[in-house]
Design an enzyme around this catalytic site. Sequence first.
Site, mmCIF file in Angstrom:
data_model
loop_
_atom_site.group_PDB
_atom_site.id
_atom_site.type_symbol
_atom_site.label_atom_id
_atom_site.label_comp_id
_atom_site.label_asym_id
_atom_site.label_seq_id
_atom_site.Cartn_x
_atom_site.Cartn_y
_atom_site.Cartn_z
ATOM 1 C CE LYS A 97 20.455 75.983 10.301
ATOM 2 N NZ LYS A 97 21.386 75.222 9.551
ATOM 3 C CB SER A 172 19.451 73.850 6.457
ATOM 4 O OG SER A 172 20.449 73.773 7.472
ATOM 5 C CB SER A 196 23.636 73.665 6.393
ATOM 6 O OG SER A 196 22.564 72.629 5.904
#
Lengths: 497, 94
Positions: A97, A172, A196
């Site tokens: 990420k 997210s 997330s």
Amino acid sequence: MPVHNFERFENHTPHLKLMELEGLTIKQAHDGLVAKEFSAKELAKAFLSRIDKEDGAIHAYLLKTAALAQAAAAKADDKIKAGESIGLLEGVPCAIKDNMLVEDQACTAASKILANYQAPYDATAVKKLKSAGAVILGKLNMDEFAMGSSTENSAFGPTRNPCDLERVPGGSSGGSAAAVAADECVYALGSDTGGSIRQPASFCGVVGLKPTYGAVSRYGLMAMASSLDQIGPLTKNVADCRAVFEAIRGKDGRDSTSANFPAIGRSKLEFKNLRIGLPKEYFAKGLDKDVEKLVRQAIEMLVKQGAKVQEISLSHSEYALACYYIIMASEVSANLARYDGIKYGYSAGADKKQEVNNLLDVYLKSRQHGFGDEARRRIMLGTYSLSSGYYDAYYLRAQKVRTKILEDFKQAFAKVDLIMTPVSPTPAFKLGEKIDDPVQMYLSDIYTVPVNLAGVPALSLPCGQIGKLPVGLQIIGPHFSEELIFQVAQFCEDALK
Amino acid sequence: MKIDVEHVAKLARLGLTEQEKAKFSKDLAAILDFIGKLEKVNVKNVEPMTQATGLVNAWRQDASIKRDKASRQRILDNAPDQKDGYIKVKAVFE
């Protein structure tokens, strides 16, 4: 159009064609490398070309790190050629990420304010993966600074759900979940502040773990809300999730909140003694009927093995989301103060299009043009909650409610070993559906935020589909109970096959 | 409940256009309305929670990390402006 490959290789298949490599789990990739059915370089190449071919429609990746991947793959190949043994993650392709630093690579947190930022060092979790021989393919899309539940808040455009391109992958860590689901990497790292990792894992049909707070070092993770943030794996199955978690966990001198993780035993689980709690507040109004059905079916399988299910109460659940939004936003407002156009990132002072007369202008205009709407909303909400005259009514009160929420969990875990709930009230929603209504967007995290407030671990496990949309079961345990969670999740995964 | 967006934005060092002021004012009012429910929780004699797993006072050596020249340069290269090995900023005092 990319098609999600729901058929995984059940067993190790010899003589895999290169075409099929991208569907492999960590264990399968490892076995193939050891058996010399393919090289780490071939494996990396297969994934890099799949990203080129398929990611245009999905947009899981913000950056491909081909040179880094090839160098790590070559190293693994050299060891294999020399007859040395390799670790489970060695030579296996993964992706990170984009809020975690990978040395000498761009790291943007999907924000314009960091569009040109180059990471000067490795995050501890990344360093641990690198020393385990991981092949890092690239950096993954996300909501800006991990603020959002749909990956629509990325400054570089949304990610789409590989199961249905009209829908969001969740957020997210939407890029992480989508990349794993679309076979664009074997596994990914994500971060979870209020759901997330788990919510996108649920929306895309992959496994995601939010570890106990402090189990994984946050050093090199761009801070959003420091008392809630945790790094964790997103993987194709439970065994992979365990393997990645074991590689990245551990106390780190560079994160004072990281914890010594108790040694993990591997005692065989006895289902007849397992007590599962179902919080009545979670199986209530707002929960999609089909989601509830799939979650209850998965729990029913454990009951058939002898597990005892009882209704429990997490009585402050109703207040968790409100409590979360105050605490998270307050920490956001402090953590994002560092993006000021001075030390790094976008600066209005260096932008010829901006009229900047003094230092204050640099701050105001860098932050105005560098941050997206959700980041600015949360910074203002946090600033307000912490400001003179409102601190007691908002921040301090929220910290007290947080104590009550932790007490709810502690009382529940005195009665049960694990808590099971849906991950999100609905399956993946459509792009654009909630983007103009922040409060509606926040509600998709209603079952995941209490877990972060209490700092306990939770895993999202695919437990079926509504049409083509996956649904996740959330398995929550007490602090440091990841091993029990893995064992139960493994059983469910096998039984659901 | 309404937030004085202009005041809060100034505290947060966020520039806003007139249009943005109106938009964020509306958004934040809806969020405040939502979080207002915390008033209903009885928190009398409840200690505020600051750490989930019970850690207290983690110490470390008060020592800097030595960086080589290349590593130093990487950090400087991320700065919007630099001069003689320092990050250059606008004057703090007029």
